[in-house]
Motif scaffolding. Structure first.
Motif, PDB file in Angstrom:
ATOM      1  N   SER B 123       0.813  -1.220   0.000  1.00  0.00           N
ATOM      2  CA  SER B 123       0.000   0.000   0.000  1.00  0.00           C
ATOM      3  C   SER B 123       0.845   1.267   0.000  1.00  0.00           C
ATOM      4  O   SER B 123       0.385   2.316  -0.433  1.00  0.00           O
ATOM      5  N   GLY B 137      -0.567   1.468  -4.731  1.00  0.00           N
ATOM      6  CA  GLY B 137      -0.579   0.108  -4.205  1.00  0.00           C
ATOM      7  C   GLY B 137      -1.777  -0.667  -4.704  1.00  0.00           C
ATOM      8  O   GLY B 137      -2.856  -0.107  -4.890  1.00  0.00           O
ATOM      9  N   VAL B 187      -8.953   9.986   8.000  1.00  0.00           N
ATOM     10  CA  VAL B 187      -8.329   8.820   7.356  1.00  0.00           C
ATOM     11  C   VAL B 187      -9.038   8.407   6.061  1.00  0.00           C
ATOM     12  O   VAL B 187      -8.519   7.571   5.328  1.00  0.00           O
ATOM     13  N   ASP B 188     -10.207   9.000   5.772  1.00  0.00           N
ATOM     14  CA  ASP B 188     -10.779   8.784   4.438  1.00  0.00           C
ATOM     15  C   ASP B 188     -11.035  10.124   3.751  1.00  0.00           C
ATOM     16  O   ASP B 188     -11.836  10.226   2.830  1.00  0.00           O
ATOM     17  N   LEU B 191     -10.285   9.803   0.049  1.00  0.00           N
ATOM     18  CA  LEU B 191     -10.638   8.475  -0.471  1.00  0.00           C
ATOM     19  C   LEU B 191     -10.743   8.486  -2.006  1.00  0.00           C
ATOM     20  O   LEU B 191     -11.456   9.307  -2.570  1.00  0.00           O
ATOM     21  N   TYR B 192     -10.033   7.579  -2.641  1.00  0.00           N
ATOM     22  CA  TYR B 192     -10.037   7.387  -4.110  1.00  0.00           C
ATOM     23  C   TYR B 192      -9.399   8.546  -4.880  1.00  0.00           C
ATOM     24  O   TYR B 192      -9.321   8.513  -6.103  1.00  0.00           O
ATOM     25  N   ILE B 218      -1.719   7.243   1.510  1.00  0.00           N
ATOM     26  CA  ILE B 218      -2.652   6.117   1.685  1.00  0.00           C
ATOM     27  C   ILE B 218      -3.376   6.195   3.029  1.00  0.00           C
ATOM     28  O   ILE B 218      -4.517   5.746   3.150  1.00  0.00           O
ATOM     29  N   GLU B 219      -2.750   6.790   4.041  1.00  0.00           N
ATOM     30  CA  GLU B 219      -3.389   6.868   5.368  1.00  0.00           C
ATOM     31  C   GLU B 219      -4.537   7.890   5.379  1.00  0.00           C
ATOM     32  O   GLU B 219      -5.257   7.997   6.366  1.00  0.00           O
ATOM     33  N   LYS B 223      -5.498   7.471  -3.438  1.00  0.00           N
ATOM     34  CA  LYS B 223      -4.955   6.524  -4.413  1.00  0.00           C
ATOM     35  C   LYS B 223      -3.449   6.724  -4.484  1.00  0.00           C
ATOM     36  O   LYS B 223      -2.690   5.768  -4.603  1.00  0.00           O
ATOM     37  N   LEU B 276      -5.665   5.652  15.209  1.00  0.00           N
ATOM     38  CA  LEU B 276      -5.799   6.134  13.833  1.00  0.00           C
ATOM     39  C   LEU B 276      -4.745   7.208  13.553  1.00  0.00           C
ATOM     40  O   LEU B 276      -4.472   8.050  14.419  1.00  0.00           O
ATOM     41  N   ARG B 382       1.533   3.524  10.608  1.00  0.00           N
ATOM     42  CA  ARG B 382       0.204   3.061  11.031  1.00  0.00           C
ATOM     43  C   ARG B 382       0.190   2.795  12.525  1.00  0.00           C
ATOM     44  O   ARG B 382       1.135   2.208  13.059  1.00  0.00           O
ATOM     45  N   PHE B 384      -2.788   1.404  13.917  1.00  0.00           N
ATOM     46  CA  PHE B 384      -4.023   0.631  14.086  1.00  0.00           C
ATOM     47  C   PHE B 384      -3.878  -0.318  15.274  1.00  0.00           C
ATOM     48  O   PHE B 384      -2.770  -0.670  15.682  1.00  0.00           O
TER      49      PHE B 384
END
Lengths: 169, 419
Positions: B123, B137, B187-188, B191-192, B218-219, B223, B276, B382, B384
C-alpha cells in the motif's frame, strides 16, 4: 444475484491489520487465514461466524495495507458479502478480483444490527433488511467491474485475454 | 480544459491525448513490484495463466523486506517462493545485505522516475509520488495480472490540491506536515483521490521529507500522493540514474476536486495517538504518557536525514532506562552512510539497538513486537489496533525528532522539552 444472510455489524475504519493481523501473513492458505479473521477486533469472530453470513460496516472498510489476505480470510470464513458505507480502494479492488461481493449502501448501515437478516440484490442495486422490511439503494458497479465479476474474478478475465492473444498469434 | 499532472501521466500511459476523472483506462506500467508477503500470492495467480515469462523481466521487481532475514520457517518458505521465481524469470531482485526496504531501495536504484506509472503489491507504493510519478498500491492479483499483461486498469482519480504556505518552524518536517494534513481531513479524507502537494513550503522541502509525505497519502485513503518536478528532484535523481525521463506539471487551468490551503508557520512537532493516523496532537501537550519502546526507521522515516535528526538528539545523551530504542536503517546504503558519518556509534553509545534493514517492527512482524499494555513511539506510518503486536498495545506515530526526544525522556516528548 441475490445474497441473503445473517449480519455481523462492525464500525468505521475497519483496517486490514484487524481483519488479518500481520503475524499470520506467513501463509497464503485461505483456510489457515480464515481461522484468524477479524481476530484483533473480535477474537471470537472466527468461531462465531457461519457460512453464508454477511459483514456490515461503516466508512472506509478495509483501510490500510494492500494485503489480499484480508478479503481472502473473510471469504474463506464463509462470509458471502461485505456491505459498507464506503470501502478503502485497494480492499475494494482486491475483493472484486477474488470474487468476494462488496456493496456500498450508505443508508443501510445505521439501521442494521448484528443478527438481522439482509437480502442484497446486486442486479437491482438494493439491500433489504428483513427485520424492518426497509429497502435501501446500493451503488451500482460500472460495466467494466461487472465484467470482472461475471468472469468470476480478475484472473479469469485475464486468462480469457491471454488465450485470445495466444490464438491471435 | 487543462489537466493535472496525474491526468497527464495516465493519458500518456493510455496513449490518449486527454483523460477525465472517473474514466476507466488501461494503462501501460513502467514497473511492477512485490515483496515477500505479497509475492507468493501473485506468483500463484500468475502461474495459473500457464505463461512462461512475465511481460518484461526488467520491469518486474521483487524485494524481500517484511519478514527478512527470515523470522521463522514459514516466512523463510514464503521468501524462497519469491526468490526462486524472481531468479528463474531474470527479474530485478534485491537480496538482503544488498538492499533493504522496497520504498527506500527502488528510488535509490533509480527505478522510480518522473512521468512513470508504477504499481506495487504494497500500500505504501504511493511513496514514489515524491518523484513526480503515478505510483499506487494494489493487491497481489492485480499485480499478477500486470506481470502477465504489462498493463493495469485504473479509474482516473480526482485530484485534491494541498497548498502549504508560511515558513516551517524548527523540529518540524515532512512527517509533521502529513500527520497534520491527515488530522485535518481524516483517514478517508482523500478516499479514491490523488493528493497533490504544492506551495512555498513544499518548494523548499527536502526530498526525504517529500518522500515521507507521499508515503502516507494512503493513510488519508488516497490513491496516491504526487509532487511537481523541480531542481531538488533533478539533483536527487542525478545521483542515482542517467536514464532519461519526462516530468509532468499540472496546467494552470487544471480541475481539482478541492483546493485546501494550510498556513503551517505555527506548526509544532506532532504525534498521532492510537488507533488512527488522524488522531493528531502536538507532542508537547502530552506530558503524562510514559513509553516502553521507540522505533526509528521504516519506509516513512528510515532515510539518512531521519537518522541524522535522531543522532543529533541522541548524541551525548542516553536512552531512558525503561525504554528500548530500536533504530532500523531503510536500506543497506543508508546503513553504510550512517556508519561512515558516525551515526551508528552515537546510537550504540546512547544505548539504542541498531538493526539491519527490515519492515519488521512496523507491522508487528518481528524485531520489536509489543506485549500487552505496552506503548511505542514510532516513526512508522500506522497505529491501528494490534499493528505492532498485542491487540492491547499502543503505537504513537511521530517524526524522528519527537521519537528520539521521547526515547531520552521515557515519555512522549518534543525535542524542545530536552532542554
Amino acid at each position: 444475484m441475490v445474497i441473503r444472510g445473517r449480519v455481523w455489524k462492525f464500525g468505521d475504519n475497519i483496517d486490514t491489520d484487524v481483519i488479518i493481523p500481520a503475524r499470520y501473513l506467513v501463509t497464503i492458505d485461505p483456510a489457515e487465514l480464515a481461522q484468524h479473521v477479524m481476530e484483533d477486533i473480535d477474537p471470537e469472530f472466527a468461531s462465531k461466524v457461519q457460512p453464508g453470513d454477511i459483514i456490515v460496516a461503516g466508512r472506509n472498510f478495509g483501510c490500510g495495507s494492500s494485503r489480499e489476505h484480508a478479503p481472502i480470510a473473510i471469504k474463506a470464513a464463509g462470509v458471502q458479502a461485505v456491505v459498507a458505507e464506503s470501502f478503502a480502494r485497494i480492499f475494494f479492488r482486491n475483493a472484486i478480483n477474488i470474487g468476494l461481493p462488496v456493496v456500498e449502501a450508505p443508508q443501510a448501515i445505521a439501521e442494521t444490527e448484528t443478527g438481522d437478516v439482509i437480502e442484497i440484490d446486486t442486479e437491482a442495486g438494493t439491500v433489504l433488511n428483513t427485520r424492518t422490511g426497509k429497502v435501501y439503494q446500493s451503488t451500482q458497479y460500472d460495466e467494466f467491474i461487472q465484467q470482472i465479476i461475471r468472469a468470476g474474478g480478475l484472473m479469469q478475465a485475464v486468462a480469457e485475454r491471454v488465450k485470445a492473444r495466444q490464438q491471435a498469434g | 480544459m487543462g489537466m493535472t499532472m496525474t491526468e497527464k501521466i495516465l493519458a500518456r500511459a493510455a496513449a490518449r491525448r486527454s483523460v477525465e476523472p472517473g474514466e476507466i483506462l488501461e494503462v501501460a506500467v513502467d514497473l511492477v513490484m512485490t515483496n515477500d508477503i505479497t509475492a507468493p500470492l501473485s506468483i500463484a495467480e500468475f502461474k495459473k495463466l500457464g505463461l512462461e515469462r512475465v511481460f518484461d523481466p526488467q520491469k518486474v521487481v521483487f524485494v524481500p523486506d517484511h519478514f527478512v532475514p527470515a523470522k521463522d520457517i514459514k516466512a523463510a518458505e514464503q521468501s524462497k517462493i519469491m526468490r526462486e521465481f524472481a531468479l528463474a524469470q531474470g527479474a530485478i531482485y534485491f537480496e538482503i545485505g544488498r538492499a533493504g526496504i522496497e520504498h527506500v531501495v527502488l528510488p535509490e536504484n533509480g527505478l522510480t522516475l518522473p512521468g512513470q506509472v508504477i504499481i506495487g503489491a504494497d500500500s505504501h507504493t504511493c511513496t514514489y509520488g515524491a518523484f513526480n510519478c503515478f505510483a499506487t498500491g494494489m493487491g497481489s492479483t492485480d499485480i499478477a495480472a500486470a506481470m502477465a499483461l504489462g498493463t493495469t486498469w485504473v479509474r482516473v482519480p480526482p485530484t485534491i490540491k494541498f497548498v502549504y504556505t508560511g515558513t516551517l518552524p524548527p523540529d518540524v518536517g515532512g512527517k509533521d506536515l502529513i500527520l497534520y494534513t491527515i488530522g485535518q481531513i481524516g483517514v478517508d479524507g482523500a478516499l479514491y483521490a490523488v493528493m497533490e502537494f504544492t506551495g512555498e513550503v513544499i518548494d523548499k522541502l527536502p526530498m526525504d521529507d517529500r518522500i515521507a509525505m507521499a508515503n502516507m497519502a494512503i493513510e488519508a485513503g488516497a490513491k496516491t500522493g504526487i509532487f511537481g518536478f523541480d531542481e531538488k528532484t533533478r539533483e536527487w535523481l542525478a545521483r542515482v540514474t542517467d536514464k532519461p525521463y519526462e516530468p509532468v506539471d499540472s496546467d494552470p487551468d487544471a480541475r481539482y476536486q478541492q483546493v485546501i490551503e494550510f498556513d503551517v508557520s505555527n506548526l509544532r512537532p506532532l504525534v498521532a495517538l492510537p488507533h488512527l493516523p488522524s488522531n493528531v496532537y502536538p507532542a508537547d501537550e502530552l506530558e503524562d504518557m510514559p513509553i516502553d519502546q521507540v522505533v526509528i526507521g521504516s519506509c516513512t522515516n528510515g532515510r539518512l536525514s531521519d537518522l541524522r535528526i535522531a543522532a543529533e538528539i541522541l548524541k551525548g545523551r542516553q536512552v531512558h532506562p525503561r525504554v528500548r530504542c530500536i533504530i532500523v536503517p531503510g536500506s543497506q546504503e543508508v546503513a553504510r552512510q550512517a556508519t561512515r558519518e558516525g551515526l551508528v556509534d552515537i546510537f550504540l553509545e546512547a544505548g539504542a539497538v541498531f538493526s539491519t534493514s527490515t519492515c519488521g517492527p512496523c507491522l508487528g512482524g518481528y524485531m520489536g513486537v509489543l506485549a500487552k499494555g505496552e506503548r511505542c513511539v514510532s516513526t512508522t506510518n500506522r497505529n491501528f489496533r494490534g499493528r505492532m503486536g498485542h491487540r492491547e498495545s499502543e503505537v504513537i506515530l511521530a517524526g524522528p525528532a519527537v521519537a528520539a526526544a521521547s526515547a531520552v525522556l521515557g515519555r512522549v516528548a518534543s525535542p524542545a522539552q530536552l532542554n
